[in-house]
Design a protein around this motif. Structure first.
Motif, short mmCIF file in Angstrom:
data_model
loop_
_atom_site.label_atom_id
_atom_site.label_comp_id
_atom_site.label_asym_id
_atom_site.label_seq_id
_atom_site.Cartn_x
_atom_site.Cartn_y
_atom_site.Cartn_z
N GLU A 100 44.24 93.79 114.88
CA GLU A 100 44.83 95.01 115.42
C GLU A 100 46.19 95.25 114.78
O GLU A 100 46.93 94.31 114.48
CB GLU A 100 44.98 94.89 116.94
N THR A 101 46.53 96.50 114.56
CA THR A 101 47.86 96.89 114.10
C THR A 101 48.62 97.46 115.29
O THR A 101 48.13 98.36 115.98
CB THR A 101 47.76 97.94 112.98
N LEU A 113 53.51 106.96 105.33
CA LEU A 113 53.49 105.51 105.44
C LEU A 113 52.07 105.00 105.19
O LEU A 113 51.10 105.63 105.60
CB LEU A 113 53.93 105.04 106.83
N GLU A 114 51.96 103.85 104.55
CA GLU A 114 50.69 103.14 104.42
C GLU A 114 50.86 101.78 105.09
O GLU A 114 51.68 100.98 104.65
CB GLU A 114 50.30 102.97 102.96
N ILE A 115 50.11 101.54 106.16
CA ILE A 115 50.26 100.32 106.94
C ILE A 115 48.92 99.61 107.01
O ILE A 115 47.94 100.17 107.51
CB ILE A 115 50.78 100.64 108.36
N THR A 129 60.31 107.29 104.45
CA THR A 129 59.21 107.96 103.76
C THR A 129 58.71 107.16 102.55
O THR A 129 59.47 106.40 101.94
CB THR A 129 59.65 109.37 103.30
N ASN A 130 57.41 107.33 102.26
CA ASN A 130 56.76 106.69 101.11
C ASN A 130 56.97 105.18 101.12
O ASN A 130 57.44 104.58 100.16
CB ASN A 130 57.25 107.31 99.80
N ILE A 131 56.58 104.59 102.24
CA ILE A 131 56.72 103.15 102.48
C ILE A 131 55.32 102.54 102.59
O ILE A 131 54.44 103.12 103.21
CB ILE A 131 57.52 102.89 103.77
N THR A 132 55.13 101.37 101.98
CA THR A 132 53.85 100.67 102.01
C THR A 132 54.03 99.29 102.62
O THR A 132 54.86 98.50 102.14
CB THR A 132 53.26 100.54 100.60
N LEU A 133 53.27 99.00 103.68
CA LEU A 133 53.30 97.69 104.31
C LEU A 133 51.96 97.01 104.09
O LEU A 133 50.91 97.58 104.35
CB LEU A 133 53.56 97.82 105.82
N ASP A 148 60.48 104.47 99.61
CA ASP A 148 59.85 103.77 98.49
C ASP A 148 59.97 102.25 98.57
O ASP A 148 60.04 101.57 97.55
CB ASP A 148 60.42 104.27 97.15
N VAL A 149 59.96 101.73 99.78
CA VAL A 149 59.94 100.28 99.99
C VAL A 149 58.48 99.81 100.04
O VAL A 149 57.64 100.45 100.66
CB VAL A 149 60.68 99.89 101.28
#
Length: 225
Positions: A100-101, A113-115, A129-133, A148-149
């Motif tokens: 689960e997230t 966001l991409e999680i 903004t524009n963050i990828t986890l 952009d992290v």
């Protein structure tokens, strides 16, 4: 006529009856009070002495017992240490669990966001903004994350970490309480290598190689593991 269809309750098992595991239980209960259809059914722990006990009124089970009793449950990692959390999530996956997230509703963020699954974002965080986890990332209380992290799988932020834009994390990075990481650029992102540790209160002004522990203001290498 419009039918009122109730959402199916999500049964959640927290792997790790630890300090962060108890905090995670509180976080999920807080999410449930805010309308998310969560129900914590147990802690999972590998310590046999804990099996059959209760922690904050939540039963503690072994991994196999949890799967047997609650085959439809999803798992969330309740351990702050990235390497141990990776080991436990792999064990849970081997037993057939999915993940689960958890994102607390007090999180402020954009839509960009991409999680990945299994990640946890605690209360009071701001992600721009524009963050990828990646998978099973943990972001503890009151952190800020700039544009952009990118965070690799199992990256972990302790409370009060502040990250500027264009910072790229490898896998299993641990960032201590109150650390600050300044921005990189699009052409040259500031990078934190796999399995690096950033000490509490550090101010990181340049890239950190893999496996190194950095601390201080400005942050410098303390040791290589």
């Amino acid at each position: 006529m419009t039918e009122n269809i109730q959402k199916k309750e999500k049964l959640i098992a927290i792997y790790g009856a630890s300090g962060f595991g108890r905090e995670l239980a509180w976080l999920i209960e807080s999410c449930a009070k805010r309308g998310m259809n969560y129900n914590i059914i147990c802690f999972i722990d590998d310590d046999e002495k804990k099996h059959g006990t209760h922690l904050n009124n939540i039963p503690v089970l072994s991994l196999k017992d949890a799967k047997k009793r609650y085959p439809q449950a999803t798992v969330v990692g309740g351990i702050g240490n990235p390497k141990i959390r990776e080991k436990l999530m792999n064990k849970a996956a081997d037993q057939g669990f999915v993940f689960e997230t958890i994102i607390h509703p007090d999180t402020e963020s954009s839509q960009w966001l991409e999680i990945s699954e299994g990640s946890v974002i605690c209360a009071g965080n701001t992600l721009t903004t524009n963050i990828t986890l990646g998978h099973h990332v943990q972001i503890n209380l009151d952190c800020t994350i700039g544009h952009d992290v990118i965070m690799g799988d199992y990256t972990t932020l302790a409370p009060g970490v502040h990250i500027s834009g264009w910072v790229h994390f490898g896998k299993r990075v641990y960032v201590g309480t109150g650390a600050v990481i300044i921005n990189g650029t699009e052409e040259a992102p500031l990078t934190i290598g796999d399995d690096a540790v950033i000490g509490a209160g550090a101010c990181v002004t340049k890239s950190v190689p893999p496996l190194e522990t950095w601390g201080g203001v400005p942050a410098k290498p303390l040791k290589k593991r």
